[in-house]
Design an enzyme around this catalytic site. Structure first.
Site, short mmCIF file in Angstrom:
data_model
loop_
_atom_site.label_atom_id
_atom_site.label_comp_id
_atom_site.label_asym_id
_atom_site.label_seq_id
_atom_site.Cartn_x
_atom_site.Cartn_y
_atom_site.Cartn_z
N GLU B 203 22.76 -14.75 26.18
CA GLU B 203 22.17 -15.87 25.46
C GLU B 203 23.03 -17.13 25.46
OE1 GLU B 203 19.05 -15.84 24.18
OE2 GLU B 203 18.89 -13.90 25.18
N SER B 487 -16.68 17.81 -19.29
CA SER B 487 -16.25 19.18 -19.57
C SER B 487 -14.78 19.44 -19.27
CB SER B 487 -17.10 20.15 -18.75
OG SER B 487 -18.44 20.06 -19.17
#
Lengths: 161, 788
Positions: B203, B487
């Protein structure tokens, strides 16, 4: 001749101006020397120390038959070592992990109660003792330990009142 | 000498020709111009200085901060504990290794993150992991298998036996800011020198010789580009790239380039090369993981190689450096060949630059590229994640969660969570398809659901699916929806009735109760319960009433036990929503959240000890400091005996009652549970458990619309079963029977002691001294004589 003079003066002025601009740019770009300008950084690394383990003789387990219990008990042993070393937080972490592996390990609950109590949370500790009693209640020796710790916590609570 | 060419000199001398004037006039003229230029120069210098100061401040504001980046906090699942006896198929250990980024290397594990499976063993080289308060150093292990069961565990190639191996927690989800950048910050010391050298070589070869901008590099790049007539090389330095990514934007413009150069010079004035390089290594974009970006070499090392950056090999360093130019093009996830070509090119360059020996070069070239399986899914448990955030909201702001890189450890079991999500994905559409004639076709909203699982002994929330699609609706039905339990409330009624210390009337599972219509005044109105089948069943045992979920009989039991007592039982179990001591309480006509209900049910598998639900265990800073530890909280609320007796009844619900389809579907093992359906079929429930796991499934519409004839057994139970049979295919043990409870063989119909004349018998659980004394054939059912 006159023309040459003019051009020379003009050139000098321009030259000086350009030199001024270049000089200022150079000053601006001048690098401030600092430590750390090296090709590569230091490669020193600190090794992570191995986790401390207590070599102390640890209590035996009444039901160490299943691999799950053995795995859980390993964490209980680790927690006991932390507790002995005065690291209550680490001990509680280990006991909680031990319960996470084997929810029926009453010893883990007992020691979680003990470490929680030593960590100053007596009321929470009583809940763990409830669980320990449900799981270890058949063993008279453990039951005695549980009752003693419960009495100790209750006594502490009363004395605070 | 040629005459002054006015046209060539341009505007500078356009007005008057100096040759036509006298010497002094010309001097004055030049002097005037010199003054103008000086003013212009000063102006440029002032404006330039001001602009540079502005850029300098910009740098100070962002770059000179100790925390340069917002680090997403990460929510982790619980760890996975392996020990002999664990079924690696049931726990899907290979799937977990893939999710954790381990790589299947085929034969021999050599480095952290490798695994290799064979018919009789599974080798895993464990990753390092920082647990709260403990840094774990990975090592290789061998799990010897019998079928899919772990038989023995040893250190790899050693005889040292291991009793327990812990696989690190999985990342459930990161908590990002709007930039959605996933990053692990590292120091230069943590980065392998080969990686640094490779990056600098590729780079910015002259990184250590320029001051932010590299004119030589620019010229060289220009020549290189002109030579091939396309852009093959950039002239930007590492510092410029850092500036572009950190401060500016990627759009190409002249102004950006000028700013980039000026800021690069400015940064280099104030910061060392080491600081700049470290920032670059942490900033650089290196790929995409779903919607979030992979930023920095450390995160990229995890992403592409499932390793910490300091564990990368030379070949991996070369590939990582090569990826910077175009991460998505050279990604090994996209093409292994493309990635290899790029890596080999970098290796060639490194060898040319004498950054490695020939032997290293040959070995690096021969190294295969073996990335882990790619996991696109960024968030696994979005409803659970919201719940965790909500739990943390009082302690940490959203901004802190998005920026501070906290590590939040939770109780989530990823195996359970993924199974729960799969169950919802399959079962709800299947239900819609099968019940298409019963569901309203033009209903505005979709059928919704909640599936939640907890470990009853410690309250750990193991799985949570709060709806069928988080993308469409973020409303969490597990924690936010208030629904009637129907229930599923009944077990608390029966627990009250069977506990002599709570009930107004002594009852046992063999007690007979009248299932015949009655009316009672409540709130100034007549209230009369009805059974689901619309029938009356005469005298029935307590067991039959619960197994068949008989509303009339249950209402009688509730009133006989005491409505206030029932409310107290529900409260002690952990129901916190408003409850009224009215007869309809028996049928669950109040509202609770599913999380509340599942927490309350934990007392049954837990022998009467209540465990508070817990989702978070620890919060740790990015540096490893433990900010918070949450402990499990348990407390005995009920005597173990009545709880066991009730649980025993609930096992009957599964074996013979309304949830018998569980057995019909072939599910074996010890399991208890209760179905629930509210009036007009607005809610369908099933809560089921074994000693180790408790799960709740709910199905319904958000707007409380009816689901005609769709019951809990039809809608919620299959969802529960789909989940439960995957995560707990067989219960290893029965519910432990506490002291003071006896099993007695009784007649199923009369509840009397079993005799030959009563062939349908059952082993019934009784509190000691409450077992029946009459034989079944001695009992006469006097339907008018019942007191209930």
């Amino acid at each position: 001749m006159r023309r040459n003079d003019h051009r020379r003066i003009c050139n000098i002025i321009l030259k000086w101006f350009l030199m001024l601009v270049v000089a200022m740019t150079m000053v601006h770009c001048a690098k401030v020397s600092r430590p750390g300008h090296k090709r590569l950084p230091s490669e020193e690394r600190k090794d992570i120390p191995p986790s401390e383990r207590s070599e102390e003789q640890l209590p035996t387990t009444p039901d160490a038959s299943t691999p799950r219990r053995v795995a859980s008990q390993q964490l209980v042993d680790k927690g006991i070592a932390s507790l002995d070393a005065g690291n209550t937080a680490a001990a509680m972490e280990s006991f909680q992990e031990a319960i996470n592996i084997d929810a029926t390990n009453g010893i883990a609950y007992y020691y979680l109660a003990r470490s929680t109590y030593e960590g100053g949370q007596g009321s929470s500790a009583l809940g763990f003792l409830d669980q320990a009693e449900a799981l270890l209640g058949d063993d008279p020796a453990w039951l005695e330990e549980i009752v003693a710790l419960r009495d100790e916590i209750a006594g502490e609570g009363e004395s605070l009142e | 000498m040629p005459r002054f060419n006015r046209e060539r000199r341009g505007w500078f001398f356009r007005r008057r020709h100096p040759e036509r004037r006298g010497f002094s006039a010309r001097i004055r003229h030049y002097w005037r111009w010199a003054k103008r230029l000086a003013v212009l120069g000063i102006l440029i210098i002032v404006v330039g200085a001001w602009y540079l100061r502005h850029l300098d401040r910009l740098i100070e504001d962002k770059f000179d901060q100790p925390r340069k980046w917002n680090l997403p906090s990460k929510v982790f699942s619980d760890a996975e504990y392996l020990f002999p006896g664990v079924d690696v198929k049931v726990r899907d250990i290979v799937g977990k290794l893939d999710r954790l980024g381990y790589r299947d290397v085929g034969v021999t594990i050599e480095r952290p993150g490798d695994y290799a499976k064979d018919a009789d063993h599974l080798d895993v080289y464990l990753h390092d992991f920082d647990y709260p308060g403990e840094a774990f150093k990975g090592f290789p292990v061998r799990l010897r298998l019998s079928g899919s069961i772990i038989r023995e565990m040893t250190r790899f190639r050693m005889k040292e036996s291991l009793s327990m191996v812990r696989l690190e927690p999985e990342v459930v989800a990161p908590i990002f800011d709007e930039r959605m950048e996933d990053r692990t910050v590292v120091t230069l010391e943590q980065v392998p020198p080969q990686l640094l050298e490779a990056i600098i070589l590729l780079e910015d070869e002259r990184f250590f010789r320029h001051h932010g901008v590299d004119p030589i590099g620019i010229v060289r790049a220009m020549f290189a580009n002109v030579r091939v007539m396309r852009i093959v090389q950039g002239g930007s330095t590492l510092t410029q790239q850092l500036v572009k990514n950190f401060f500016l934007h990627p759009r190409k413009s002249l102004l950006r380039k000028i700013n980039e150069a000026l800021m690069a010079i400015e940064i280099e004035r104030h910061h060392s090369k080491g600081e700049i390089l470290q920032a670059y290594l942490n900033e650089i974009y290196l790929g995409q993981r779903g919607v979030s970006s992979v930023s920095g070499v450390a995160e990229a090392a995890k992403f592409y190689f499932a390793k910490n950056v300091n564990q990368l090999s030379l070949a991996e360093c070369a590939l990582l450096a090569g990826l910077i130019r175009s991460p998505n093009e050279y990604s090994p996830f996209r093409s292994l060949e493309g990635a290899k070509a790029r890596r080999d090119l970098v290796l060639d360059k490194m060898r040319e630059a004498e950054l490695m020996t020939d032997q290293e070069y040959v070995m690096a070239l021969a190294e295969p590229i073996n990335p882990p399986k790619r996991m696109i899914r960024v968030v696994t448990a979005p409803f659970f994640l919201d719940y965790v955030k909500q739990e943390l909201a009082n302690l940490y702001s959203q901004e802190v969660l998005e920026a501070e890189g906290l590590r939040i450890f939770t109780t989530l079991d990823m195996r359970s969570q993924l199974s729960a999500e799969a169950a919802v994905d399959e079962e709800i559409p299947r239900l819609e398809h099968e019940a298409v004639s019963l569901l309203s076709a033009d209903h505005a909203g979709q059928l919704q659901t909640c599936l939640i699982a907890v470990t009853p002994s410690n309250g750990y929330i193991r799985a949570m699916v709060g709806g069928r699609s988080y993308a469409e609706s973020q409303f969490n039905r597990c924690t936010q929806a208030l629904r009637q339990p129907g229930s599923t409330m009944k077990p608390f009624i029966y627990l009250t009735a069977l506990d002599p210390s709570r009930s107004q009337t002594a009852m046992t599972p063999a007690s007979l109760i009248e299932d015949r219509r009655f009316s009672v005044e409540a709130g100034g109105e007549e209230w009369s319960p009805e059974n689901y089948d619309g029938k009356e069943h005469g005298m029935v045992t307590i067991r039959a009433a619960l197994e068949e979920s008989l509303n009339i009989a249950t209402s009688r039991v509730a009133m006989a036990a005491g409505l206030e007592q029932v409310v107290q039982t529900a409260r002690d179990a952990g129901v916190t929503s408003p409850l009224l001591a009215v007869p309809s309480l028996a049928l669950g006509t109040f509202e609770v959240t599913p999380l509340e209900l599942v927490s309350a049910y934990a007392i049954f598998p837990n022998g009467g000890i209540r465990a508070e639900s817990i989702a978070i265990t620890s919060v740790v800073t990015k540096d490893g400091d433990v900010l918070e530890r949450r402990r499990i909280s348990v407390q005995r609320k009920f005597a173990a005996g009545p709880v066991y007796v009730t649980t025993h009844l609930l096992q009957g619900v599964v074996d013979r009652g309304t949830a018998a389809s569980i057995r019909a579907f072939g599910y074996q093992g010890f399991v208890a549970g209760k179905t629930g359906t509210t009036s007009n079929y607005r809610d369908a429930w099933f809560v089921g458990f074994n000693p180790e796991l408790l799960a709740l499934a709910w199905v319904g519409y958000d707007d409380n619309a009816e689901m005609k004839k769709i019951t809990g057994a039809r809608a919620a139970l299959p969802l529960w079963l789909h989940f439960f049979r995957v995560v707990s295919p067989r219960s290893p043990q029965d519910f432990p029977r506490p002291k003071g409870v006896v099993l007695v063989e009784v007649d199923r119909h009369t509840g009397g002691l079993a005799r030959r004349s009563c062939p349908e018998t059952i082993d019934e659980a009784f509190l000691e001294d409450t077992e029946p004394t009459q034989a079944c054939d001695e009992m006469t059912i006097d339907e008018s004589a019942t007191s209930f």
